[in-house]
Design a protein around this motif. Structure first.
Motif, PDB file in Angstrom:
ATOM      1  N   UNK A   1      36.971  39.330  35.410  1.00  0.00           N
ATOM      2  CA  UNK A   1      36.316  39.580  34.122  1.00  0.00           C
ATOM      3  C   UNK A   1      34.927  38.953  34.159  1.00  0.00           C
ATOM      4  N   UNK A   2      33.945  39.737  33.724  1.00  0.00           N
ATOM      5  CA  UNK A   2      32.545  39.288  33.748  1.00  0.00           C
ATOM      6  C   UNK A   2      31.877  39.629  32.419  1.00  0.00           C
ATOM      7  N   UNK A   3      30.690  39.075  32.212  1.00  0.00           N
ATOM      8  CA  UNK A   3      29.920  39.424  31.019  1.00  0.00           C
ATOM      9  C   UNK A   3      29.452  40.869  31.116  1.00  0.00           C
ATOM     10  N   UNK A   4      29.353  41.532  29.982  1.00  0.00           N
ATOM     11  CA  UNK A   4      28.829  42.899  29.961  1.00  0.00           C
ATOM     12  C   UNK A   4      27.426  42.889  30.563  1.00  0.00           C
ATOM     13  N   UNK A   5      27.164  43.835  31.452  1.00  0.00           N
ATOM     14  CA  UNK A   5      25.850  43.908  32.094  1.00  0.00           C
ATOM     15  C   UNK A   5      25.743  43.114  33.381  1.00  0.00           C
ATOM     16  N   UNK A   6      26.826  42.447  33.776  1.00  0.00           N
ATOM     17  CA  UNK A   6      26.819  41.656  35.005  1.00  0.00           C
ATOM     18  C   UNK A   6      26.641  42.561  36.225  1.00  0.00           C
ATOM     19  N   UNK A   7      25.928  42.070  37.257  1.00  0.00           N
ATOM     20  CA  UNK A   7      25.785  42.859  38.488  1.00  0.00           C
ATOM     21  C   UNK A   7      27.055  42.870  39.334  1.00  0.00           C
ATOM     22  N   UNK A   8      28.024  42.029  38.989  1.00  0.00           N
ATOM     23  CA  UNK A   8      29.281  41.963  39.736  1.00  0.00           C
ATOM     24  C   UNK A   8      30.131  43.197  39.428  1.00  0.00           C
ATOM     25  N   UNK A   9      30.430  43.958  40.492  1.00  0.00           N
ATOM     26  CA  UNK A   9      31.205  45.188  40.324  1.00  0.00           C
ATOM     27  C   UNK A   9      32.486  45.207  41.167  1.00  0.00           C
ATOM     28  N   UNK A  10      32.633  44.210  42.044  1.00  0.00           N
ATOM     29  CA  UNK A  10      33.814  44.151  42.911  1.00  0.00           C
ATOM     30  C   UNK A  10      33.996  42.724  43.396  1.00  0.00           C
TER      31      UNK A  10
ATOM     32  N   UNK B   1      35.533  35.227  35.627  1.00  0.00           N
ATOM     33  CA  UNK B   1      36.847  34.614  35.414  1.00  0.00           C
ATOM     34  C   UNK B   1      37.884  35.557  35.998  1.00  0.00           C
ATOM     35  N   UNK B   2      38.834  34.993  36.728  1.00  0.00           N
ATOM     36  CA  UNK B   2      39.941  35.795  37.259  1.00  0.00           C
ATOM     37  C   UNK B   2      41.202  35.381  36.518  1.00  0.00           C
TER      38      UNK B   2
ATOM     39  N   UNK C   1      36.113  44.261  32.290  1.00  0.00           N
ATOM     40  CA  UNK C   1      37.083  44.019  33.366  1.00  0.00           C
ATOM     41  C   UNK C   1      36.749  44.924  34.545  1.00  0.00           C
ATOM     42  N   UNK C   2      36.908  44.389  35.746  1.00  0.00           N
ATOM     43  CA  UNK C   2      36.721  45.177  36.961  1.00  0.00           C
ATOM     44  C   UNK C   2      38.091  45.677  37.399  1.00  0.00           C
ATOM     45  N   UNK C   3      38.273  46.989  37.344  1.00  0.00           N
ATOM     46  CA  UNK C   3      39.595  47.577  37.603  1.00  0.00           C
ATOM     47  C   UNK C   3      39.914  47.639  39.092  1.00  0.00           C
ATOM     48  N   UNK C   4      39.958  46.489  39.695  1.00  0.00           N
ATOM     49  CA  UNK C   4      40.288  46.369  41.124  1.00  0.00           C
ATOM     50  C   UNK C   4      41.145  45.122  41.290  1.00  0.00           C
ATOM     51  N   UNK C   5      42.474  45.253  41.220  1.00  0.00           N
ATOM     52  CA  UNK C   5      43.352  44.082  41.269  1.00  0.00           C
ATOM     53  C   UNK C   5      43.142  43.231  42.515  1.00  0.00           C
TER      54      UNK C   5
END
Length: 259
Positions: A122-131, A186-187, A206-210
């Motif tokens: 889970x990241x802030x909206x607009x975060x560059x983290x995608x995976x 946050x995980x 949320x990044x939909x990658x378990x």
């Protein structure tokens, strides 16, 4: 002859008295079940605005106890000490979105799985983290003694790539640090995280990658309490068959996600 008869009667009377004594000292059947939980784990178990403990697992446990003819007490515990609380007999069961793992099976007797569990980023909206690969060089937080902590710890490559790996007493503290910029991600458990997102609309994504394997939840009991475990399991099976668990699930999740 009279003396012999008197002696026999005396022995019989002593036997009856001994029998009565053993009945009186027999341990009474338990009338209450004490459920241990982390009271900051919505929507499974948490405190509402009136400080009452509520949640999906709370409703399930309350209904199960009712059908068993038992009073139920919900006791907030330090989740990192859950097995010590259980085996120290300060609680009778752990019922709070508890993942079934091989390690935990060594000290805990579990019910059958009743719900799936995924660990998401889970990241802030607009975060560059995608995976997960984007976490390299970032500060990541998890709840202490959670499955998320286990997942990251076991993934040596992932853990070594992080700038900082922080463990928090509860997930709320982790999300607060994410919000203020002290964390990049946050995980945590998908169900918990998505519920939190629904209360903070637009703040996080949320990044939909378990991460790690998809787990399952179960109710935990002491190893020697197989009889209690089997009674609760029978009630859970009954609640699923008659639609009660589906009704409770729809109240909390909008759909039936009980296994």
């Amino acid at each position: 002859m009279k003396k012999i008869i008197a002696l026999v009667l005396s022995v019989m009377m002593l036997g009856l008295l001994a029998g009565c004594g053993s009945t009186e000292t027999k341990a009474p059947a338990p009338k209450k079940i004490v459920i241990g939980l982390d009271d900051s784990f919505p929507p499974m178990g948490f405190r509402d605005e009136k400080n009452n403990i509520v949640g999906f697992d709370v409703d399930m446990a309350r209904e199960a106890a009712k059908r068993l003819g038992l009073e139920v007490e919900f006791k907030a515990i330090d989740w990192s000490s859950k097995e010590a609380e259980l085996n120290g007999k300060r609680i009778d069961a752990l019922w709070n979105g508890m993942n079934i793992t091989e390690e935990r099976k060594k000290n805990v007797l579990f019910s059958e799985p009743y719900m799936e569990s995924k660990q998401l980023i889970f990241v802030l909206a607009g975060s560059p983290i995608k995976s997960a690969a984007d976490l390299a060089g970032k500060a990541v937080g998890v709840q202490q003694a959670s499955i998320a902590e286990e997942v990251v710890t076991k993934d040596v490559q992932l853990k070594n790539s992080l700038k900082d790996f922080k463990q928090y007493p509860d997930f709320i503290a982790a999300f607060m640090d994410l919000k203020t910029g002290r964390l990049d991600a946050v995980i945590t458990d998908e169900i918990l995280g998505r519920y939190y997102l629904s209360k903070e609309a637009g703040q996080y994504v949320a990044i939909d990658q378990p991460l790690g394997e998809v787990g399952v939840y179960g109710v935990g009991f002491r190893k020697e309490d197989k009889k209690l475990r089997d009674k609760v399991q029978a009630i859970l099976d009954e609640m699923k068959k008659d639609g009660t668990s589906a009704k409770i699930s729809k109240q909390w999740f909008g759909e039936d996600i009980v296994k």
